[in-house]
Scaffold this active site. Structure first.
Site, PDB file in Angstrom:
ATOM      1  N   CYS A 116       1.804   8.421  -9.212  1.00  0.00           N
ATOM      2  CA  CYS A 116       1.435   7.006  -9.141  1.00  0.00           C
ATOM      3  C   CYS A 116       0.016   6.730  -9.636  1.00  0.00           C
ATOM      4  O   CYS A 116      -0.324   5.583  -9.928  1.00  0.00           O
ATOM      5  CB  CYS A 116       1.592   6.491  -7.717  1.00  0.00           C
ATOM      6  N   HIS A 253      -2.521  -0.134  -7.086  1.00  0.00           N
ATOM      7  CA  HIS A 253      -1.176   0.441  -7.172  1.00  0.00           C
ATOM      8  C   HIS A 253      -0.302  -0.241  -6.137  1.00  0.00           C
ATOM      9  O   HIS A 253      -0.694  -0.430  -4.987  1.00  0.00           O
ATOM     10  CB  HIS A 253      -1.249   1.940  -6.920  1.00  0.00           C
ATOM     11  N   ASN A 283       7.673  -0.237  -5.809  1.00  0.00           N
ATOM     12  CA  ASN A 283       6.722   0.745  -6.321  1.00  0.00           C
ATOM     13  C   ASN A 283       7.258   1.300  -7.643  1.00  0.00           C
ATOM     14  O   ASN A 283       8.242   2.036  -7.658  1.00  0.00           O
ATOM     15  CB  ASN A 283       6.552   1.869  -5.295  1.00  0.00           C
TER      16      ASN A 283
END
Length: 326
Positions: A116, A253, A283
């Protein structure tokens, strides 16, 4: 004069298929509900790639939009850096697949793997190459098809992720070497492999010859997230002699709404100064920051001259922050 990496254009791509929480629970027989998912994560829906749609397909679409918004042509691109945990194949890289699909005819491309945090890592690599004079323009792309590495029996992970791609075109520009410059001011990258097993994919061609599925110890990841992200944010601001009040926008993020809200409070930022897409995108790993950035630039929230702080944490553990003046 010092060289800066200017954000010349941003682009994003989301697959056509939208899957709500209720539909996801119904499709896979999960013991969960929309209310349960929203309360714990802030996620209401996500996008899933179509059959046969790959990371390079989505990355190419985002790259085309970034180029168009920058008024640039593919043959102007010197390098393509792709952050992905879900590449089309072991090799060739997803970056060179994208290079071919967008018609970029020179330069080079490669993938990097930082989960990520991948897009922040990509910005760091591209910024360094531009500062060194090795290249003049770089496409940095985050693109993921996490729907293909999820365990549909694990409600603690499978409800969290979606597919998509985001891209920025960075161009070399003259600066004065001060925080008032436009472009990437600094990047701050970290990792600690001792925590690799709390967020990982349990397979790979070099270990067990299968692609594996995502595994996460959610409480452990959450425990590390806020402290490590806060430290990286403070590091970025201190490196540039800036304070929390100087930041116009936080583009984090998009993992969990509670983590995002905690970081906003840490920076003393009003919620309307934090770009939030996790409710609609879920996500999307390395794609989440460039997707959020493209949305906020596209709708006019982020304007030229705004100071933008980006931060992420991911498997590795990896984490980092990037500070840029758009």
């Amino acid at each position: 004069m010092p060289t800066r990496a200017l954000i010349a254009g941003c682009g994003g791509y989301l697959p056509e298929r939208v899957v709500t929480n209720d539909e996801l629970a119904r499709l896979h027989g999960l013991d969960t509900s929309d209310a349960w998912i929203v309360e714990r994560t802030g996620i209401r829906q996500r996008h899933f790639a179509a059959e046969g749609e790959t990371a390079s397909d989505m990355g190419a679409a985002a790259a085309r939009e970034a180029l168009a918004r920058a008024g640039a042509k593919p043959d102007e691109v010197d390098a393509i850096v792709v952050a992905t945990s879900t590449p089309d194949s072991g090799f060739p890289s997803t970056a060179v697949r994208i290079q071919a699909k967008i018609g970029a005819t020179r330069g080079f491309g490669f993938d990097l793997s930082a989960a990520c945090t991948g897009f922040v890592y990509g910005l760091g690599v591209a910024d360094a190459m531009i500062r060194a004079g090795q290249v003049r323009s770089v496409l940095v792309i985050g693109t993921e098809v996490y729907s293909r590495i999820l365990d549909w029996t694990d409600r603690g992970t499978c409800v969290l992720f979606g597919d998509g791609a985001g891209a920025v075109l960075l161009r070399a520009a003259d600066g004065r070497g001060t925080p008032s410059d436009h472009g990437i001011l600094s990047t701050h990258l970290h990792s600690d492999g001792r925590f690799g097993d709390i967020l990982h994919i349990d397979g790979g061609p070099g270990s067990n010859a299968r692609h594996g599925l995502l595994r996460m110890a959610g409480r452990e990841v959450f425990r590390h997230a806020v402290a490590k992200l806060a430290a990286a944010v403070d590091e970025a601001l201190a490196a540039n002699g800036l304070g929390h009040n100087d930041v116009n926008w936080l583009v984090p993020h998009q993992a969990n709404r509670r983590i995002i809200e905690a970081m906003g409070k840490k920076l003393h930022m009003e919620p309307d100064r934090v770009v939030l897409t996790v409710d609609r995108h879920a996500n999307t790993s390395a794609a989440s920051i460039p997707l959020a950035l493209a949305e906020a630039v596209g709708d006019g929230r982020i304007r030229r001259g705004d100071l933008v702080l980006m931060e992420a944490i991911g498997g590795g553990l990896t984490w980092g922050a990037a500070l840029a003046r758009y």
